[in-house]
Each structure stands twice: as C-alpha cells, then as structure tokens.
Scaffold this motif. Structure first.
Motif, PDB file in Angstrom:
ATOM      1  N   SER A  20      95.882  84.810  60.063  1.00  0.00           N
ATOM      2  CA  SER A  20      94.465  84.653  59.721  1.00  0.00           C
ATOM      3  C   SER A  20      93.792  83.458  60.402  1.00  0.00           C
TER       4      SER A  20
ATOM      5  N   THR B 144      93.443  80.710  59.285  1.00  0.00           N
ATOM      6  CA  THR B 144      92.574  80.209  58.236  1.00  0.00           C
ATOM      7  C   THR B 144      93.393  79.473  57.195  1.00  0.00           C
TER       8      THR B 144
ATOM      9  N   ALA C  27      83.946  66.169  48.844  1.00  0.00           N
ATOM     10  CA  ALA C  27      83.219  66.347  50.106  1.00  0.00           C
ATOM     11  C   ALA C  27      83.912  65.572  51.229  1.00  0.00           C
TER      12      ALA C  27
ATOM     13  N   ILE D 167      87.287  67.154  52.216  1.00  0.00           N
ATOM     14  CA  ILE D 167      87.085  68.344  53.064  1.00  0.00           C
ATOM     15  C   ILE D 167      86.783  67.929  54.499  1.00  0.00           C
ATOM     16  N   ASN D 168      86.014  66.880  54.679  1.00  0.00           N
ATOM     17  CA  ASN D 168      85.760  66.414  56.042  1.00  0.00           C
ATOM     18  C   ASN D 168      87.061  66.008  56.743  1.00  0.00           C
TER      19      ASN D 168
ATOM     20  N   GLU E 186      88.920  69.222  57.613  1.00  0.00           N
ATOM     21  CA  GLU E 186      88.265  69.925  58.730  1.00  0.00           C
ATOM     22  C   GLU E 186      88.623  69.300  60.070  1.00  0.00           C
TER      23      GLU E 186
ATOM     24  N   LEU F 266      90.295  71.795  62.742  1.00  0.00           N
ATOM     25  CA  LEU F 266      89.576  72.035  63.996  1.00  0.00           C
ATOM     26  C   LEU F 266      90.504  71.811  65.184  1.00  0.00           C
TER      27      LEU F 266
ATOM     28  N   HIS G 151      90.114  77.908  60.928  1.00  0.00           N
ATOM     29  CA  HIS G 151      88.971  77.881  60.016  1.00  0.00           C
ATOM     30  C   HIS G 151      89.398  77.285  58.678  1.00  0.00           C
ATOM     31  N   VAL G 152      88.459  76.648  58.022  1.00  0.00           N
ATOM     32  CA  VAL G 152      88.690  76.160  56.665  1.00  0.00           C
ATOM     33  C   VAL G 152      87.768  76.931  55.728  1.00  0.00           C
ATOM     34  N   LEU G 153      88.337  77.538  54.720  1.00  0.00           N
ATOM     35  CA  LEU G 153      87.535  78.240  53.723  1.00  0.00           C
ATOM     36  C   LEU G 153      87.612  77.471  52.420  1.00  0.00           C
ATOM     37  N   ILE G 154      86.477  77.294  51.794  1.00  0.00           N
ATOM     38  CA  ILE G 154      86.455  76.523  50.555  1.00  0.00           C
ATOM     39  C   ILE G 154      86.222  77.463  49.374  1.00  0.00           C
ATOM     40  N   TYR G 155      87.099  77.354  48.400  1.00  0.00           N
ATOM     41  CA  TYR G 155      87.005  78.150  47.174  1.00  0.00           C
ATOM     42  C   TYR G 155      86.815  77.185  46.004  1.00  0.00           C
ATOM     43  N   MET G 156      85.895  77.508  45.110  1.00  0.00           N
ATOM     44  CA  MET G 156      85.693  76.661  43.931  1.00  0.00           C
ATOM     45  C   MET G 156      86.167  77.346  42.664  1.00  0.00           C
TER      46      MET G 156
ATOM     47  N   ASP H 296      94.187  86.681  45.076  1.00  0.00           N
ATOM     48  CA  ASP H 296      93.587  87.150  46.321  1.00  0.00           C
ATOM     49  C   ASP H 296      94.384  86.669  47.541  1.00  0.00           C
TER      50      ASP H 296
ATOM     51  N   ARG I   1      95.434  86.664  52.973  1.00  0.00           N
ATOM     52  CA  ARG I   1      94.100  86.367  53.485  1.00  0.00           C
ATOM     53  C   ARG I   1      94.061  85.037  54.231  1.00  0.00           C
TER      54      ARG I   1
ATOM     55  N   ILE J  52      78.773  69.794  53.522  1.00  0.00           N
ATOM     56  CA  ILE J  52      78.684  69.897  52.066  1.00  0.00           C
ATOM     57  C   ILE J  52      78.418  68.567  51.389  1.00  0.00           C
ATOM     58  N   ALA J  53      78.550  67.466  52.122  1.00  0.00           N
ATOM     59  CA  ALA J  53      78.335  66.155  51.493  1.00  0.00           C
ATOM     60  C   ALA J  53      76.838  65.913  51.359  1.00  0.00           C
TER      61      ALA J  53
ATOM     62  N   GLU K 246      77.109  80.904  43.759  1.00  0.00           N
ATOM     63  CA  GLU K 246      78.337  81.241  43.030  1.00  0.00           C
ATOM     64  C   GLU K 246      78.042  81.960  41.715  1.00  0.00           C
TER      65      GLU K 246
ATOM     66  N   HIS L 109      84.034  86.829  45.851  1.00  0.00           N
ATOM     67  CA  HIS L 109      84.399  85.476  46.250  1.00  0.00           C
ATOM     68  C   HIS L 109      83.326  84.895  47.153  1.00  0.00           C
ATOM     69  N   VAL L 110      83.172  83.605  47.083  1.00  0.00           N
ATOM     70  CA  VAL L 110      82.284  82.895  48.003  1.00  0.00           C
ATOM     71  C   VAL L 110      83.141  82.004  48.892  1.00  0.00           C
TER      72      VAL L 110
ATOM     73  N   ILE M  34      83.042  79.146  51.907  1.00  0.00           N
ATOM     74  CA  ILE M  34      82.116  78.197  52.511  1.00  0.00           C
ATOM     75  C   ILE M  34      82.625  77.788  53.883  1.00  0.00           C
TER      76      ILE M  34
ATOM     77  N   HIS N 150      79.148  71.641  60.796  1.00  0.00           N
ATOM     78  CA  HIS N 150      79.035  70.236  61.195  1.00  0.00           C
ATOM     79  C   HIS N 150      77.958  70.050  62.265  1.00  0.00           C
TER      80      HIS N 150
ATOM     81  N   ARG O 243      80.428  75.620  67.011  1.00  0.00           N
ATOM     82  CA  ARG O 243      81.220  75.977  65.831  1.00  0.00           C
ATOM     83  C   ARG O 243      80.555  77.122  65.087  1.00  0.00           C
TER      84      ARG O 243
ATOM     85  N   ARG P  48      85.452  90.257  58.302  1.00  0.00           N
ATOM     86  CA  ARG P  48      86.132  89.379  57.361  1.00  0.00           C
ATOM     87  C   ARG P  48      85.343  89.206  56.059  1.00  0.00           C
TER      88      ARG P  48
END
Lengths: 334, 334
Positions: free
Chosen positions: A61, A63, A77, A80-81, A84, A88, A93-98, A112, A117, B71-72, B84, B93-94, B96, B100, B105, B117
């Motif tokens: 993936s 990902t 935040a 995540i930076n 990333e 990179l 890719h980075v996918l963010i799930y909350m 999931d 995935r 996101i910051a 969400e 699902h969401v 993110i 940048h 990108r 996807r």
C-alpha cells in the motif's frame, strides 16, 4: 528538477554508491554514524526512496496509518509532522485516523487494517482502551504497530514515550518550592499509562515533601462538565493554591474559570501544564509548560516502524524508547 | 449495545420506517425539515448507516479523503471534526492527507486517488496550486471532489466557503473606526482565492474611506523569514498603526515581534486576525478575531460529498455555498 539518485548522494559525501545504498537500507554492515550522515544528506537533497527498489518492495500500500484520539491538539499535530518527514523520505503516504477517544471506533479502524489497507501503524490509544485484542489481531496479521505517547506496554513492540513521571515530579516539586502546599492534579483517563505515570510523579513529589493535601481530578470530554468540576474546586474548603494540568484542552477552561471566579494566577493559584501549545508564552499570564519532544517522538516512532517494515521477519519484543520533556517556567507558576 | 435500526428511529419519532429510510437516503419525497429531524435523531441515537444497504453500495472503499495543507491549525482541526461527524453517520472512514503547501505532493496524492483508493474527496488546495489538471483527472475518474475554504471555482463542483471579502472589509472598517489610518494586511499565497478575496475586502474598505496608505505583505512558511518581514514593518517610516492578519500561525510571530520591539498592542498597533484559535480571548492582550464557521464548513462539505456519492449520475455544476464568519471584538483592536 531531476530526481536525486544514490549516485548523487554518494558523490556529495565522497562515499561509494554501495555504501549509500546499504546505509539507506539500514544494513548491519554500515555504522550508525555513517547511516546518520547518509540519511541526513538524503533528506536535505530531497531523495525519495523507491519502495519497489528496496526491501519494502513486498509491501503493497505504500501507506502507514497514524491512529490518534484527535487532531485539535498541538502535541499530536507536531508528532504527525515528525512522522510525515520520515514517511516522505521513504515515499510513503501517511493516513490519519481519529478515534475520538472511543474504543469502539478504534476497534473498527483496526478491523479495517486487517485487510492490508496499510503497511504499518503508528498509534496512540484512546482514553477508553482497556483491551489490546483488536491491536494484537492486526499485529498477528503481519502489520507492524509502533506505539507513541499513549502506549500499551504489554504488546511485543516498541513504545516511544517521554518521561511523564519525572516531569510531573519536577513540576510538582517546582510548585512546592514556590510555597504551594495545596496542589491539585487534573488528569483525564486513569486507563492511560501516561496519565497514571504523571499522577504517580505528582504523588511522589508530595510524599517526598511530606505534604498530605492530595487532590486528583478527572476531567473528560465534556467541556460543560469539566467547567463545573474546575469551578467547584475554588468554591470548596479544599481549595488548591497550585494546579498541574495534564490535558492541553483544559487550559482554556481553567483560565476561563479563574477569570469568572476572580482567582488570580499566579497570586492565588500557580499553574503548570503539560502542553506544546505555541502561544503559552503570550497568555495572560504567560503559562509555565511541560514541553514534550513531540516532533522527535513522531520521527523516532516512524523510523522505528520503517525499520520493522524493512525486516523480513517480524520477531519483535516489547521495548521503550524515552525522549525527555522540558519544563519551561513562566509567570503562571512564579 | 444493540445497533440502532431504522425501526427504532421511526418509533422514537412516531414516523413510518419508510419515511425514516427515505429521509436518510435524502429522497426528494421528504421535506428538508423532516430530513433534519430524522438526521438529528439518528445521530443522537448513534445510528450507523450501512452503506451496503443504501445507494452507496456500489462504492468500494467506504472511505473519504480530506486533503489539506496542514493540521497544526485550529481551523482545519475544526473542519475535520465537522466532516467526521457526518462520515461516522454514514459508516465511512475519514483519511487525512497533508500537502504541506506543496503542489507536487498534492499531485502525488491525487494520482494515488485515481486507483480508487477512496470514494470521494474533500479538499482545500495548497498555496502553490496554480493548476487543476491533477484534480480534474480524479474527478474524471468518477471520484467526486468537494472544495472547502481554499477552493478552485473553475471546476464543476461545489465549493464551501465563508464570506472572506465581507469579513476583511468589516475588519478593516472597524480598525478605521478606531482611528487607524495606516493599516497593513498580511496574507500568504496570492494564488489562493481566499487570500485574494480578503485582500480585496481590505482594499475596498480603504478606498471607501479614501485612505491612501496601503501595505500588503506576503508571509510564507518560513518562520525566520516571516519574523524579519514583520519586524522590518516597525522599523520603517511606513510603520502601520493597525494590522489585519490573514494567517493563524502568524499570531505568535506578531506577538513576539511586538514584544521584542516594545510595540504596544493596542496602544501603538491595533490587531485583528482570521483565526478560530480557542485561546484568543486569554492572550495578553485579548485578540480580536474573525471566527470562521469551521465546524459547519466541514459538516456541509461532507453532506455535499455524500449527496454526490449517493447519486447514480455525476453531472455536477460549479456552485458556491457561503457560510458567514463572525468578528469578535476584543482588546487588541480597541
């Protein structure tokens, strides 16, 4: 702009292409010092690793997922930076799930992931998470998981944490040195190890100074209820003269409560909080904070995950990597 | 906890199951008022729509992507919470994705979406985005895109925006009413429509009051450089007595610059900024802000996307939905 090649990096560093290649592949033949030099140069030159040309090639993936409680928080935040930056570099890719602090949402997300995935997962568990079965199931399906901040140490993987016990101990000791004798501690979920560690640090400092006043409050996700809890603190005989906040989003509520009830900070209440909130120094009064190395935590967590992804076997053991926090003393605790 | 069924919602509202079902499917047979009542009850009761039982059944990934610069930022964090809420309702699902502020990108992310996807995309473009080919290619592959905040109005889809021109006009007029005659405007990318609209609102207010002083600064992603730009503002003869900030992350820098150069806010400089930053009222001095309806923008954007996903045909036209912002006057502009 032509893409940066291994040859270009090798030339820049006066190393052989083979050395650069092995360093980027995290080979045991290359020293950590050389690896760091190569990684740094590769990053600066904008090298994008081609996963199909590396040991990541079996991964589908390209990902990685970051599973966190919420993003409206400067700590996450920044983490995540950091993640990333590393992702990179590997062309991921980075996918963010909350999870929004919900165990059932966390379980649905992990379910999931069992379909493949994502290739790997970086995770900070929810306040409600009191089981690890849903996480273990994903790990058993050959998808590595690395924890950061809110960790579950019973699983055989790496946890990237900061020194929560020591930070809370130092923060409480600081308030005691400023003549506070009635210090309250406000945390969130007792299920979270970070919260328990901070509470233990607070209690250990009280004990060391033979202070018997102890006042632990739990504030949750409901701002109205949290306001009531904090306000009632100042209406009781058990009123504190110092407070350690363990939750960033409570800062606003605490300042609001003190404003509404005419509680002077730091005159009547000294405040020190866990947060990486950039504006802390410009609040009225400027807020003393425990700054976690959020960006570094993200970087190290991601580097750890990519090491696991690059390995052919997945035998993994429980280990912790501790990156220390720093206390910044400002007027609110003076 | 047993899962909530249509029958349970129907019973709760004394409606027929058919009506509830049609309302949730957004049928034209049901009034908007009834739809809202049903949606609200479904949300409160924790109903999870089963996409396999609805017109979403043909969609594969049960996932929508949110593509944002970073996101910051409290604005995007609140937008995501709104998205969400809606996605959860549909059992989606969401994910993110962050650009940048880089067009390349953003292009790589959009390329990735062409493989299916995700089922749909909610997007706020990067500062560098001066082309829409990469977005159009995804839309052409039958994946709907809805824009919010940073929009590209030339594409045939829906843009959820706020009244940036009017907000900047009102903010500038407010500073003029407080006797500012040298008002500067600090934006980010001139490529962004929101920035152009705000700048136009600022200029229109100056023109209406026949003020000739005009000072537009562009600050980017480099805090050191931004600090220098802002600091030089107060070292020149062209020094302003008022400032409109269009970028949330510059607040900290501006307060720092004013602190370092002994510029008194609001005595020597009145400040009003675009932000949804929760602590604005507790800064020293409390900051006047233009609060965008971020959560609502996220909700409406997601609702619009799910309407598009539920449709069998994808004929879509360019349209804008405008949700107004609100100015909160505090001490920094008084």
């Amino acid at each position: 702009m032509p893409s940066v090649t291994l040859k270009m990096i090798a030339k820049e560093l006066s190393l052989s292409v083979a050395t650069v290649s092995k360093a980027l592949a995290n080979s045991y033949e290359i020293s950590d010092a050389t690896k760091n030099i190569v990684l740094e140069a590769a990053r600066k030159m904008g090298y994008i690793a081609n996963p199909y040309a590396s040991s990541l090639r079996k991964r589908r993936s390209k990902t990685v997922a970051v599973v966190i409680p919420e993003i409206a928080d400067s700590f996450f935040a920044k983490v995540i930076n950091g993640i990333e930056e590393v992702a990179l570099f590997y062309g991921y890719h980075v996918l963010i799930y909350m999870t929004h602090e919900s165990l059932s949402r966390e379980q649905a997300i992990m379910q999931d992931f069992r379909s493949g995935r994502v290739d790997g997962i970086l995770m900070s568990v929810s306040e409600q998470t009191d089981t690890v079965d849903h996480i273990k199931a994903v790990m058993d399906s050959n998808t590595p998981v690395v924890f950061f901040d809110r960790v579950r140490e019973e699983l055989p993987t790496t946890c990237i944490v900061t020194n929560d016990f020591e930070s809370a101990f130092a923060a409480t000791s600081h308030l005691i040195s400023k003549n506070c004798r009635k210090i309250a501690f406000v945390g969130n979920s007792p299920a979270l190890a970070i919260n328990r560690n901070r509470e233990s640090g607070y209690k250990a400092a009280l004990k060391e100074h033979q202070i018997t006043y102890e006042n632990v409050l739990i504030c949750g996700n409901d701002p109205e209820n949290d306001y009531t809890i904090l306000a009632s603190l100042f209406r009781s005989d058990y009123r504190p003269d110092g407070i350690i906040l363990s939750v960033e989003k409570l800062i606003q509520l605490l300042y609001q409560v003190c404003h509404d009830l005419n509680v002077n900070i730091p005159g009547q209440l000294k405040v020190l909080t866990f947060t990486n909130f950039a504006m802390a120094g410009f609040l009225n009064p400027p807020l003393s904070t425990i700054n976690q190395p959020a960006y570094e935590i993200g970087k190290v967590a991601a580097q750890t995950l990519f090491k696991k992804l690059a390995r052919t076997n997945h035998i993994s053991e429980a280990e912790s990597i501790v990156l220390p926090s720093e206390i910044i003393f400002r007027e609110s605790s003076n």
